[in-house]
Design a protein around this motif. Structure first.
Motif, PDB file in Angstrom:
ATOM      1  N   LEU A   1       0.812  -1.210   0.000  1.00  0.00           N
ATOM      2  CA  LEU A   1       0.000   0.000   0.000  1.00  0.00           C
ATOM      3  C   LEU A   1       0.850   1.266   0.000  1.00  0.00           C
ATOM      4  CD1 LEU A   1      -2.896   1.096   0.188  1.00  0.00           C
ATOM      5  CD2 LEU A   1      -2.702   0.914   2.657  1.00  0.00           C
ATOM      6  N   ASP A   2       1.888   1.301   0.811  1.00  0.00           N
ATOM      7  CA  ASP A   2       2.721   2.506   0.886  1.00  0.00           C
ATOM      8  C   ASP A   2       3.678   2.657  -0.288  1.00  0.00           C
ATOM      9  OD1 ASP A   2       4.341   0.436   1.655  1.00  0.00           O
ATOM     10  OD2 ASP A   2       5.149   1.428   3.415  1.00  0.00           O
ATOM     11  N   ALA A   3       3.743   1.661  -1.170  1.00  0.00           N
ATOM     12  CA  ALA A   3       4.624   1.730  -2.340  1.00  0.00           C
ATOM     13  C   ALA A   3       3.878   2.068  -3.627  1.00  0.00           C
ATOM     14  CB  ALA A   3       5.362   0.403  -2.511  1.00  0.00           C
ATOM     15  N   VAL A   4       2.571   2.254  -3.552  1.00  0.00           N
ATOM     16  CA  VAL A   4       1.791   2.591  -4.751  1.00  0.00           C
ATOM     17  C   VAL A   4       2.165   4.009  -5.168  1.00  0.00           C
ATOM     18  CG1 VAL A   4      -0.513   2.924  -5.697  1.00  0.00           C
ATOM     19  CG2 VAL A   4      -0.088   1.050  -4.103  1.00  0.00           C
ATOM     20  N   ASP A   5       2.606   4.143  -6.417  1.00  0.00           N
ATOM     21  CA  ASP A   5       3.018   5.451  -6.924  1.00  0.00           C
ATOM     22  C   ASP A   5       2.101   5.884  -8.064  1.00  0.00           C
ATOM     23  OD1 ASP A   5       3.831   3.777  -8.979  1.00  0.00           O
ATOM     24  OD2 ASP A   5       5.954   4.162  -8.727  1.00  0.00           O
TER      25      ASP A   5
END
Length: 97
Positions: free
Chosen positions: A76-80
């Motif tokens: 989730l925190d790596a979605v760019d």
């Protein structure tokens, strides 16, 4: 895995919820969703050995249409922006069929 206090767990949960809410807002705008449409964003463990371990699953629930799942091969925190653009493009292609 070490001992996790309830306070730590709640802090992690709140941070994850905040990231999911931010991603939902970005996706809703990119997918041009209306007020009657909904999104669900969930980070899950990926069972595929080729996967990095976590993936983000987005359920697109448009009024009057079948729901669709979009899988992003990252946490989730790596979605760019690139992953969002690719997901939205795939959704647009699916809707044209």
């Amino acid at each position: 895995m070490g001992y996790v206090t309830l306070r730590t767990w709640r802090q992690r949960s709140a941070a994850t919820a905040a990231r999911a809410a931010t991603l939902k807002a970005r996706l809703a705008a990119a997918l041009d969703l209306g007020p009657q449409d909904a999104l669900s964003v969930t980070e899950v463990a990926c069972a595929d050995p080729a996967c990095a371990g976590l993936e983000t699953v987005v359920l697109v629930l448009r009024a009057g249409e079948p729901s669709r799942a979009i899988r992003l091969a990252c946490a989730l925190d790596a979605v760019d922006d690139e992953a969002i653009w690719a997901a939205c493009e795939g959704e647009r292609l699916q809707r044209r069929r």
